[in-house]
Design an enzyme around this catalytic site. Structure first.
Site, PDB file in Angstrom:
ATOM      1  N   ASN A 155       0.864  -1.182   0.000  1.00 23.39           N
ATOM      2  CA  ASN A 155       0.000   0.000   0.000  1.00 23.39           C
ATOM      3  C   ASN A 155       0.898   1.228   0.000  1.00 23.39           C
ATOM      4  OD1 ASN A 155      -1.911   1.958   0.332  1.00 23.39           O
ATOM      5  ND2 ASN A 155      -2.384   1.461   2.468  1.00 23.39           N
ATOM      6  N   TRP A 156       1.042   1.820  -1.182  1.00 23.45           N
ATOM      7  CA  TRP A 156       1.932   2.982  -1.294  1.00 23.45           C
ATOM      8  C   TRP A 156       1.312   4.231  -0.665  1.00 23.45           C
ATOM      9  CZ3 TRP A 156       4.190   2.951  -7.000  1.00 23.45           C
ATOM     10  CH2 TRP A 156       4.986   1.805  -7.150  1.00 23.45           C
ATOM     11  N   LYS A 157       0.025   4.212  -0.399  1.00 27.34           N
ATOM     12  CA  LYS A 157      -0.694   5.387   0.120  1.00 27.34           C
ATOM     13  C   LYS A 157      -0.418   6.587  -0.792  1.00 27.34           C
ATOM     14  CE  LYS A 157      -0.093   3.526   4.715  1.00 27.34           C
ATOM     15  NZ  LYS A 157      -0.333   3.705   6.141  1.00 27.34           N
ATOM     16  N   HIS A 185      -9.700   1.144   4.339  1.00 24.94           N
ATOM     17  CA  HIS A 185      -8.464   1.355   5.112  1.00 24.94           C
ATOM     18  C   HIS A 185      -8.789   2.294   6.271  1.00 24.94           C
ATOM     19  CE1 HIS A 185      -4.425   2.548   6.219  1.00 24.94           C
ATOM     20  NE2 HIS A 185      -3.989   1.491   5.561  1.00 24.94           N
ATOM     21  N   GLU A 211      -7.314   4.727   7.441  1.00 17.86           N
ATOM     22  CA  GLU A 211      -7.105   6.156   7.151  1.00 17.86           C
ATOM     23  C   GLU A 211      -8.322   6.732   6.425  1.00 17.86           C
ATOM     24  OE1 GLU A 211      -3.339   5.554   5.246  1.00 17.86           O
ATOM     25  OE2 GLU A 211      -2.458   5.028   7.180  1.00 17.86           O
ATOM     26  N   GLU A 265      -6.043  -4.962  10.288  1.00 17.56           N
ATOM     27  CA  GLU A 265      -4.991  -3.977  10.552  1.00 17.56           C
ATOM     28  C   GLU A 265      -5.312  -3.224  11.851  1.00 17.56           C
ATOM     29  OE1 GLU A 265      -2.868  -2.773   6.702  1.00 17.56           O
ATOM     30  OE2 GLU A 265      -4.621  -1.505   6.901  1.00 17.56           O
ATOM     31  N   GLY A 316       1.829   2.244  10.715  1.00 15.36           N
ATOM     32  CA  GLY A 316       2.756   3.361  10.582  1.00 15.36           C
ATOM     33  C   GLY A 316       3.392   3.789  11.892  1.00 15.36           C
ATOM     34  N   SER A 367       2.838  -2.269  10.406  1.00 11.39           N
ATOM     35  CA  SER A 367       4.299  -2.293  10.589  1.00 11.39           C
ATOM     36  C   SER A 367       4.921  -3.647  10.254  1.00 11.39           C
ATOM     37  CB  SER A 367       4.673  -1.828  12.005  1.00 11.39           C
ATOM     38  OG  SER A 367       4.223  -0.492  12.208  1.00 11.39           O
ATOM     39  N   GLY A 370       2.492  -1.048   4.392  1.00  7.61           N
ATOM     40  CA  GLY A 370       2.635   0.350   4.016  1.00  7.61           C
ATOM     41  C   GLY A 370       4.102   0.721   3.862  1.00  7.61           C
ATOM     42  N   GLY A 371       4.686   1.278   4.926  1.00  7.57           N
ATOM     43  CA  GLY A 371       6.039   1.836   4.867  1.00  7.57           C
ATOM     44  C   GLY A 371       7.068   0.923   4.212  1.00  7.57           C
TER      45      GLY A 371
END
Ligand code: PEP
Length: 253
Positions: free
Chosen positions: A9-11, A97, A99, A169, A175, A215, A236-237
């Protein structure tokens, strides 16, 4: 055999040039995907076509949108329909998601509409669920996640549900560098599967892929993915670093 999935997930990160370079770096490194293993890249909307073209012909590698509209088409400025996504070669979409739930007020009911439009049009949803820290502290995470599943997913037929990938999640782990322990992940994934089984039966529940997100990195992916009910990760990251994400793909057991 259930599908195992490493989903990036590059966001809202990277320029298209950086994204293209990242995909080049990832596909040039040795990575192994067995017949039941997939890599999925959820990239920003303007990069979907570039990514789909670059990854076309790669076995078990797919591109996902990070969202889609709950409407079929029409006067919805700024929205992107399932049909538009399919016209640029997209087969997966991340929905719900945390977010989007938090910053764009996406409710369980609204997500049910998005799921319906996806499933009516052969778009595969990666449906995110998971609790905030206060809920985990109160030890009511199972009830919280069950409500998300009940209100967004459980109106689906068994055949439709089998097209959905679930990503658990915990919001406190996204994150933040804090990861759920593999035991915590296994416990709630097993709960999610049993909750599905209570409505749809064990046989159906056993076919649903449940990814862990929060994470995930190269150093914890093997341990997390080795849990019985953890079928891969939504990342993500660490998905923005080629070596990390390739190691995560290779951690699919
Ligand atoms: C995510 O974006 O869904 C996620 C889990 O992020 P991170 O891996 O950075 O925690």
């Amino acid at each position: 055999m259930r599908k195992q999935i490493a989903a990036a997930n590059w966001k809202m990160n990277l320029t298209i040039q950086q994204g293209e370079q990242l995909l080049n770096d990832i596909i040039s490194k040795p990575h192994e995907l067995a017949a039941h293993q997939l890599a999925v890249f959820a990239v920003p909307f303007p990069y979907l076509q570039m990514a789909a073209q670059k990854l076309a012909g790669k076995t078990n590698v797919f591109v996902a949108a990070q969202n889609c509209s709950n409407k079929k088409n029409g006067a919805y400025t700024g929205e992107t329909s399932v049909e538009i996504l399919q016209s640029v070669g997209i087969q997966y979409v991340v929905l719900g998601h945390s977010e989007r739930r938090e910053y764009y007020n996406e409710s369980n009911q609204f997500l049910a509409e998005k799921l319906d439009i996806c499933l009516a049009n052969n778009m595969k949803p990666i449906f995110c669920c998971g609790e905030p820290f206060a809920i985990r502290e109160a030890n009511t995470q199972n009830e919280f996640v069950a409500k998300q599943l009940d209100e967004s997913l459980f109106h689906l037929t068994a055949t439709q549900l089998q097209e959905v990938v679930i990503a658990y999640e915990p919001i406190w782990a996204i994150g933040t560098g804090k990861t759920a322990s593999s035991a915590q992940a296994q416990e709630i994934h097993a709960f999610i599967r049993s909750h599905i089984a209570a409505t749809y039966g064990v046989e159906i529940a056993e076919t649903i892929s449940i990814l862990y997100g929060g994470s995930v990195k190269a150093s914890n992916a093997v341990e997390l993915f080795s849990q019985t009910d953890v079928d891969g990760g939504l990342v993500g990251g660490a998905s923005l670093i080629a070596d990390e994400f390739v190691a995560i793909i290779n951690a699919l057991s």
